[in-house]
Structures are given as C-alpha cells and as structure tokens.
Design a protein around this motif. Sequence first.
Motif, PDB file in Angstrom:
ATOM      1  N   MET A   1       0.861  -1.169   0.000  1.00 28.94           N
ATOM      2  CA  MET A   1       0.000   0.000   0.000  1.00 28.94           C
ATOM      3  C   MET A   1       0.900   1.222   0.000  1.00 28.94           C
ATOM      4  O   MET A   1       1.811   1.340   0.815  1.00 28.94           O
ATOM      5  CB  MET A   1      -0.893  -0.020   1.245  1.00 28.94           C
ATOM      6  N   VAL A   2       0.675   2.103  -0.964  1.00 29.02           N
ATOM      7  CA  VAL A   2       1.425   3.351  -1.053  1.00 29.02           C
ATOM      8  C   VAL A   2       0.511   4.445  -0.499  1.00 29.02           C
ATOM      9  O   VAL A   2      -0.554   4.707  -1.059  1.00 29.02           O
ATOM     10  CB  VAL A   2       1.832   3.661  -2.506  1.00 29.02           C
ATOM     11  N   LEU A   3       0.929   5.048   0.594  1.00 27.31           N
ATOM     12  CA  LEU A   3       0.143   6.095   1.254  1.00 27.31           C
ATOM     13  C   LEU A   3       0.655   7.446   0.777  1.00 27.31           C
ATOM     14  O   LEU A   3       1.858   7.703   0.795  1.00 27.31           O
ATOM     15  CB  LEU A   3       0.289   5.973   2.771  1.00 27.31           C
ATOM     16  N   ARG A   4      -0.264   8.299   0.357  1.00 25.54           N
ATOM     17  CA  ARG A   4       0.100   9.634  -0.131  1.00 25.54           C
ATOM     18  C   ARG A   4      -0.661  10.697   0.653  1.00 25.54           C
ATOM     19  O   ARG A   4      -1.721  10.426   1.201  1.00 25.54           O
ATOM     20  CB  ARG A   4      -0.242   9.775  -1.611  1.00 25.54           C
ATOM     21  N   LEU A   5      -0.092  11.886   0.682  1.00 28.91           N
ATOM     22  CA  LEU A   5      -0.790  13.000   1.307  1.00 28.91           C
ATOM     23  C   LEU A   5      -1.999  13.358   0.457  1.00 28.91           C
ATOM     24  O   LEU A   5      -1.907  13.442  -0.765  1.00 28.91           O
ATOM     25  CB  LEU A   5       0.135  14.211   1.431  1.00 28.91           C
ATOM     26  N   GLY A   6      -3.126  13.560   1.117  1.00 26.73           N
ATOM     27  CA  GLY A   6      -4.351  13.924   0.422  1.00 26.73           C
ATOM     28  C   GLY A   6      -4.478  15.423   0.277  1.00 26.73           C
ATOM     29  O   GLY A   6      -3.543  16.191   0.544  1.00 26.73           O
ATOM     30  N   SER A   7      -5.649  15.851  -0.116  1.00 31.97           N
ATOM     31  CA  SER A   7      -5.878  17.274  -0.364  1.00 31.97           C
ATOM     32  C   SER A   7      -6.164  18.057   0.912  1.00 31.97           C
ATOM     33  O   SER A   7      -6.033  19.273   0.931  1.00 31.97           O
ATOM     34  CB  SER A   7      -7.039  17.448  -1.352  1.00 31.97           C
ATOM     35  N   VAL A   8      -6.562  17.371   1.991  1.00 30.29           N
ATOM     36  CA  VAL A   8      -6.892  18.055   3.243  1.00 30.29           C
ATOM     37  C   VAL A   8      -5.641  18.118   4.113  1.00 30.29           C
ATOM     38  O   VAL A   8      -5.213  17.126   4.689  1.00 30.29           O
ATOM     39  CB  VAL A   8      -8.033  17.326   4.000  1.00 30.29           C
ATOM     40  N   ARG A   9      -5.052  19.293   4.187  1.00 31.16           N
ATOM     41  CA  ARG A   9      -3.816  19.440   4.974  1.00 31.16           C
ATOM     42  C   ARG A   9      -4.011  20.382   6.154  1.00 31.16           C
ATOM     43  O   ARG A   9      -3.107  20.563   6.949  1.00 31.16           O
ATOM     44  CB  ARG A   9      -2.692  19.934   4.088  1.00 31.16           C
ATOM     45  N   ASP A  10      -5.183  20.980   6.238  1.00 33.63           N
ATOM     46  CA  ASP A  10      -5.437  21.931   7.329  1.00 33.63           C
ATOM     47  C   ASP A  10      -6.622  21.487   8.188  1.00 33.63           C
ATOM     48  O   ASP A  10      -7.339  22.305   8.741  1.00 33.63           O
ATOM     49  CB  ASP A  10      -5.682  23.331   6.763  1.00 33.63           C
ATOM     50  N   HIS A  11      -6.828  20.169   8.287  1.00 29.63           N
ATOM     51  CA  HIS A  11      -7.920  19.637   9.100  1.00 29.63           C
ATOM     52  C   HIS A  11      -7.725  20.080  10.546  1.00 29.63           C
ATOM     53  O   HIS A  11      -6.618  19.990  11.085  1.00 29.63           O
ATOM     54  CB  HIS A  11      -7.937  18.108   9.011  1.00 29.63           C
ATOM     55  N   PRO A  12      -8.776  20.584  11.205  1.00 26.26           N
ATOM     56  CA  PRO A  12      -8.621  21.090  12.573  1.00 26.26           C
ATOM     57  C   PRO A  12      -8.178  20.022  13.573  1.00 26.26           C
ATOM     58  O   PRO A  12      -7.590  20.346  14.605  1.00 26.26           O
ATOM     59  CB  PRO A  12     -10.001  21.640  12.926  1.00 26.26           C
ATOM     60  N   ASP A  13      -8.408  18.758  13.255  1.00 24.35           N
ATOM     61  CA  ASP A  13      -8.036  17.672  14.166  1.00 24.35           C
ATOM     62  C   ASP A  13      -6.900  16.828  13.580  1.00 24.35           C
ATOM     63  O   ASP A  13      -6.756  15.654  13.892  1.00 24.35           O
ATOM     64  CB  ASP A  13      -9.272  16.808  14.439  1.00 24.35           C
ATOM     65  N   PHE A  14      -6.070  17.448  12.719  1.00 20.31           N
ATOM     66  CA  PHE A  14      -5.015  16.759  11.983  1.00 20.31           C
ATOM     67  C   PHE A  14      -4.149  15.875  12.882  1.00 20.31           C
ATOM     68  O   PHE A  14      -3.981  14.688  12.619  1.00 20.31           O
ATOM     69  CB  PHE A  14      -4.147  17.787  11.250  1.00 20.31           C
ATOM     70  N   ARG A  15      -3.604  16.432  13.944  1.00 17.19           N
ATOM     71  CA  ARG A  15      -2.667  15.671  14.807  1.00 17.19           C
ATOM     72  C   ARG A  15      -3.332  14.445  15.421  1.00 17.19           C
ATOM     73  O   ARG A  15      -2.749  13.364  15.446  1.00 17.19           O
ATOM     74  CB  ARG A  15      -2.098  16.561  15.898  1.00 17.19           C
ATOM     75  N   ASN A  16      -4.551  14.604  15.917  1.00 20.34           N
ATOM     76  CA  ASN A  16      -5.254  13.476  16.536  1.00 20.34           C
ATOM     77  C   ASN A  16      -5.596  12.394  15.518  1.00 20.34           C
ATOM     78  O   ASN A  16      -5.515  11.201  15.820  1.00 20.34           O
ATOM     79  CB  ASN A  16      -6.516  13.952  17.244  1.00 20.34           C
ATOM     80  N   ILE A  17      -5.972  12.804  14.318  1.00 17.73           N
ATOM     81  CA  ILE A  17      -6.304  11.832  13.274  1.00 17.73           C
ATOM     82  C   ILE A  17      -5.062  11.051  12.863  1.00 17.73           C
ATOM     83  O   ILE A  17      -5.109   9.824  12.723  1.00 17.73           O
ATOM     84  CB  ILE A  17      -6.954  12.530  12.065  1.00 17.73           C
ATOM     85  N   VAL A  18      -3.955  11.730  12.690  1.00 14.71           N
ATOM     86  CA  VAL A  18      -2.716  11.042  12.322  1.00 14.71           C
ATOM     87  C   VAL A  18      -2.259  10.132  13.456  1.00 14.71           C
ATOM     88  O   VAL A  18      -1.798   9.005  13.219  1.00 14.71           O
ATOM     89  CB  VAL A  18      -1.626  12.055  11.906  1.00 14.71           C
ATOM     90  N   TRP A  19      -2.433  10.551  14.699  1.00 15.75           N
ATOM     91  CA  TRP A  19      -2.089   9.692  15.837  1.00 15.75           C
ATOM     92  C   TRP A  19      -2.961   8.440  15.819  1.00 15.75           C
ATOM     93  O   TRP A  19      -2.459   7.327  16.016  1.00 15.75           O
ATOM     94  CB  TRP A  19      -2.274  10.460  17.151  1.00 15.75           C
ATOM     95  N   GLU A  20      -4.249   8.602  15.574  1.00 22.49           N
ATOM     96  CA  GLU A  20      -5.151   7.451  15.517  1.00 22.49           C
ATOM     97  C   GLU A  20      -4.794   6.537  14.350  1.00 22.49           C
ATOM     98  O   GLU A  20      -4.868   5.315  14.470  1.00 22.49           O
ATOM     99  CB  GLU A  20      -6.602   7.918  15.413  1.00 22.49           C
ATOM    100  N   HIS A  21      -4.389   7.109  13.220  1.00 24.19           N
ATOM    101  CA  HIS A  21      -3.915   6.326  12.077  1.00 24.19           C
ATOM    102  C   HIS A  21      -2.736   5.435  12.502  1.00 24.19           C
ATOM    103  O   HIS A  21      -2.708   4.241  12.210  1.00 24.19           O
ATOM    104  CB  HIS A  21      -3.508   7.283  10.946  1.00 24.19           C
ATOM    105  N   GLY A  22      -1.773   6.009  13.224  1.00 19.55           N
ATOM    106  CA  GLY A  22      -0.617   5.246  13.689  1.00 19.55           C
ATOM    107  C   GLY A  22      -0.996   4.183  14.708  1.00 19.55           C
ATOM    108  O   GLY A  22      -0.513   3.045  14.646  1.00 19.55           O
ATOM    109  N   ARG A  23      -1.880   4.524  15.627  1.00 16.73           N
ATOM    110  CA  ARG A  23      -2.336   3.556  16.631  1.00 16.73           C
ATOM    111  C   ARG A  23      -3.008   2.373  15.944  1.00 16.73           C
ATOM    112  O   ARG A  23      -2.775   1.213  16.287  1.00 16.73           O
ATOM    113  CB  ARG A  23      -3.301   4.225  17.615  1.00 16.73           C
TER     114      ARG A  23
END
Length: 100
Positions: free
Chosen positions: A11-33
């Motif tokens: 699976m090749v993961l790429r940055l999407g179009s939403v880069r200023d999501h207000p909950d960006f850090r929490n979403i990325v943390w949940e992605h890693g978890r």
Amino acid sequence: MLDKSKPYCVMVLRLGSVRDHPDFRNIVWEHGRRNFQLRAEGKLCIVCPVRDDTDVAGFGIFATDPEETKRIMDDDPGVRAGIFTYDVHSFVSFPGDALG
C-alpha cells in the motif's frame, strides 16, 4: 524456492488534499495507533513512514488480499478525513523476509 512464495499487497500512502484539518494531529495519531493494531492482528507486516519532500507518506506491506487491504484502508481515519490517499498493488514474496 519460488513454490514457497506467498501473495501480499503493498500500500502506497500519499498525502491527500486536506492538509489543514482542525483535528489533523489526533487523526494522524489514531492512524498510527491503528497500524499497530493491524500489526498485532497479523494483517500489516511492515510499516514504512517516508520522510522526504514528496507526497508519499509511507508504505505498508499487508498479508491480505487486495480487496481486504482496500477495505482496511478505506476505514483508516486519515483516509476518511482526506488527509491521506492510497494505492494498493499485489505482489509475491517469501514468508520470513524481513528488514535487517
């Protein structure tokens, strides 16, 4: 030796179009978890975050078929939020191969 090969997906993961999501850090943390949970379940064999100046955010080697890999990724919190997109590619390798 080739008869011992097993199907996998990369699976090749790429940055999407939403880069200023207000909950960006929490979403990325949940992605890693979630990635660690998938590893514990034996579905995600190797996780490779990419740290360069491209839109590629990472690679994942899945021990699932393409359809299941897509279902897993469609449910990823970062993908659902538009922070990430992905591509899935089938390949074969040998059980026990590892990074060293």
